[in-house]
Design an enzyme around this catalytic site. Structure first.
Site, short mmCIF file in Angstrom:
data_model
loop_
_atom_site.label_atom_id
_atom_site.label_comp_id
_atom_site.label_asym_id
_atom_site.label_seq_id
_atom_site.Cartn_x
_atom_site.Cartn_y
_atom_site.Cartn_z
N THR A 126 0.86 -1.10 -0.24
CA THR A 126 -0.01 0.06 -0.13
C THR A 126 0.86 1.19 0.04
OG1 THR A 126 -0.10 -0.17 2.57
CG2 THR A 126 -2.03 -1.12 1.11
N ASP A 127 2.30 1.11 0.30
CA ASP A 127 2.88 2.21 0.39
C ASP A 127 3.13 3.19 -0.56
OD1 ASP A 127 4.96 0.64 -0.26
OD2 ASP A 127 6.27 1.02 1.12
N SER A 137 13.14 -6.28 5.77
CA SER A 137 13.74 -5.26 5.59
C SER A 137 15.18 -4.85 5.92
CB SER A 137 12.87 -3.91 5.91
OG SER A 137 12.96 -2.80 5.13
N SER A 138 16.17 -5.95 5.55
CA SER A 138 17.48 -5.83 5.82
C SER A 138 18.06 -4.78 5.04
CB SER A 138 18.30 -7.05 5.81
OG SER A 138 17.99 -7.50 4.22
N SER A 139 17.34 -4.53 3.76
CA SER A 139 17.98 -3.47 2.91
C SER A 139 17.74 -1.87 3.56
CB SER A 139 17.17 -3.31 1.69
OG SER A 139 15.86 -3.66 1.54
N ASP A 143 9.52 0.88 4.98
CA ASP A 143 10.59 0.52 5.61
C ASP A 143 11.69 1.40 6.34
OD1 ASP A 143 9.25 -1.83 4.44
OD2 ASP A 143 11.11 -2.27 2.95
N TYR A 191 8.09 -6.86 -8.41
CA TYR A 191 7.87 -5.74 -7.66
C TYR A 191 7.40 -4.55 -8.49
CZ TYR A 191 7.98 -2.42 -3.68
OH TYR A 191 7.46 -1.54 -2.81
C1 GLA Z 1 9.19 -3.96 0.21
C2 GLA Z 1 9.31 -2.56 -0.01
C3 GLA Z 1 8.19 -1.59 0.74
C4 GLA Z 1 6.95 -2.02 0.58
C5 GLA Z 1 6.70 -3.79 0.72
C6 GLA Z 1 5.37 -4.29 0.36
O1 GLA Z 1 9.46 -4.28 1.70
O2 GLA Z 1 10.43 -2.24 0.59
O3 GLA Z 1 8.15 -0.36 0.63
O4 GLA Z 1 6.31 -1.77 -0.61
O5 GLA Z 1 7.52 -4.30 0.10
O6 GLA Z 1 4.44 -3.89 1.13
#
Ligand code: GLA
Length: 401
Positions: free
Chosen positions: A49-50, A139-141, A185, A235
């Protein structure tokens, strides 16, 4: 003002700090001038959704990445990580030689974005350590981006406000690394708070911390250990489909479409675009319902919302895979599991389960056994609680001095 939030020096942070210091000594024969820590995130609700300018509910993890750094006389960054014992060298003035398709792209991208904030870090020796699953949907990145942005801006003596720092990390990932991620993230990694989930409006960037009591139920991360493949292209494709659907519906973003408007205009969209839009519209509503459930302390309802989110991500957004399904089935079959969903981009990585606190102990063994029997992969399963966002790690606590 320099980025001046200091992390509490709890046991986990102290262990990470000590590993980072030892790493910098081993790779570069140096002691650190700065040590920064940035956590990963749990996506509680708000999958994809972001970047549709919608809502998310996220938590910063106790697990984090730490970077110990010290300046060099030249313009080189010499970086090392204990994740796979690999090392990198790049010139901070020749960043257009990258990206290289490796982990140091995050560092190089962040340095390039710091330049655009009128901040010019020089060369540095850097050691990176982490207790987060790498590339696993937690979200290691963002953690490596945020930790390196804090470390490099501090070394350079630049004042970068936390929100600007989160945004420049997102730009580094969008523009240098090439992943068109949203802002969840980086915001969770910077602004997460112990004992709270963070609600975020990704359009206005309004944030609210919602208290979460872990006495009743806990989050358990179930890493499938399925290597994620082609995530970036799938993605970016999802993102482009959402933008197309919004344009056809005459909306700035899918955030501006509700279930009624979508139903009334369904015939304008082809099957794929309709499913993508249906996921985003329903997921935004689930985030808002999730906040109400948390506020009411209604963990069973929060669990149901997690499970409904997963079904929507699987059927309408089509970002699940066999391993995520096997893990989720195993989680839901375990006693005390209130709900479970895949997290992050999808196609592998982690399932997030919400588990009654009294049932957490036996959960990992039971889910792990069933998942392994089905997939032949050995998972990593661990409970985590909402933790504080990123900051500098004090080098010594008072009692250590
Ligand atoms: C990854 C992206 C986020 C978000 C998610 C899915 O983690 O980095 O910005 O879009 O996927 O919700």
């Amino acid at each position: 003002m320099l980025y001046n939030h200091e992390c509490a020096l709890d046991e986990r942070t102290r262990a990470l700090r000590d590993r980072a210091i030892a790493g910098l000594g081993r790779c570069c024969g140096q002691g650190p001038q700065v040590i920064a820590r940035a956590p990963g995130r749990l996506e509680v609700l708000g999958g994809h959704t972001d970047y549709n300018e919608g809502f998310v509910l996220a938590v910063a993890t106790e697990q984090a990445t730490a970077i110990a750094a010290t300046p060099r006389e030249d313009r080189l960054v010499r970086a090392w990580t204990d994740c796979d014992e690999s090392e990198a060298d790049f010139d901070t003035e020749r960043l257009d030689e990258g990206p290289w398709g490796r982990w140091w792209d995050y560092l190089a991208g962040v340095i390039r974005e710091l330049h655009s904030e009128a901040c010019s870090p020089g060369g540095a020796d850097v050691a990176i350590v982490s207790d987060l699953p790498i590339a696993g949907g937690v979200s290691s990145s963002a953690a490596i981006e945020v930790a390196s942005a804090i470390a490099f801006s501090t070394l350079a003596g630049c004042a970068v406000e936390p929100e600007a720092l989160a945004l420049l990390c997102q730009r580094a990932e969008n523009e240098y690394v090439g992943m068109k991620c949203g802002i969840m993230d980086q915001f969770a990694s910077v602004f997460g708070r112990a004992g709270h989930a963070m609600w975020l409006d990704c359009r206005t960037r309004e944030r609210r911390l919602v208290p979460m009591n872990s006495d009743k139920a806990r989050f358990v991360v179930c890493d499938t250990n399925k290597p994620r493949e082609l995530v970036e292209s799938a993605y970016n494709e999802r993102r482009e489909q959402c933008e197309r659907a919004a344009a056809i519906l005459g909306a700035r973003a899918l955030r501006d479409v509700d279930a009624q408007k979508l139903a009334a205009n369904a015939e304008l969209l082809d099957g794929t675009l309709l499913r993508r839009a249906r996921h985003v519209v329903s997921e935004n509503a689930r985030v808002q319902a999730g906040v109400r459930a948390l506020e009411a302390g209604d963990m069973p309802l929060l669990g149901e919302l997690l499970s409904a989110s997963h079904v929507s991500l699987r059927d309408d957004y089509e970002v699940s895979c066999a391993e995520l399904e096997a893990m989720r089935d195993a989680a839901l079959a375990a006693p005390g599991c209130l709900g479970a969903r895949l997290m992050g981009a999808g196609f592998g990585g982690c399932v997030l389960a919400l588990v009654e606190a009294t049932a957490v102990d036996g959960f990992a063994a039971q889910v792990g056994r069933r998942y392994e029997a089905e997939t032949n992969l050995t998972p990593d399963i661990f409970a985590t609680a909402p933790a504080d966002g990123a900051g500098l790690i004090p080098r010594e606590s008072e009692e250590e001095l």
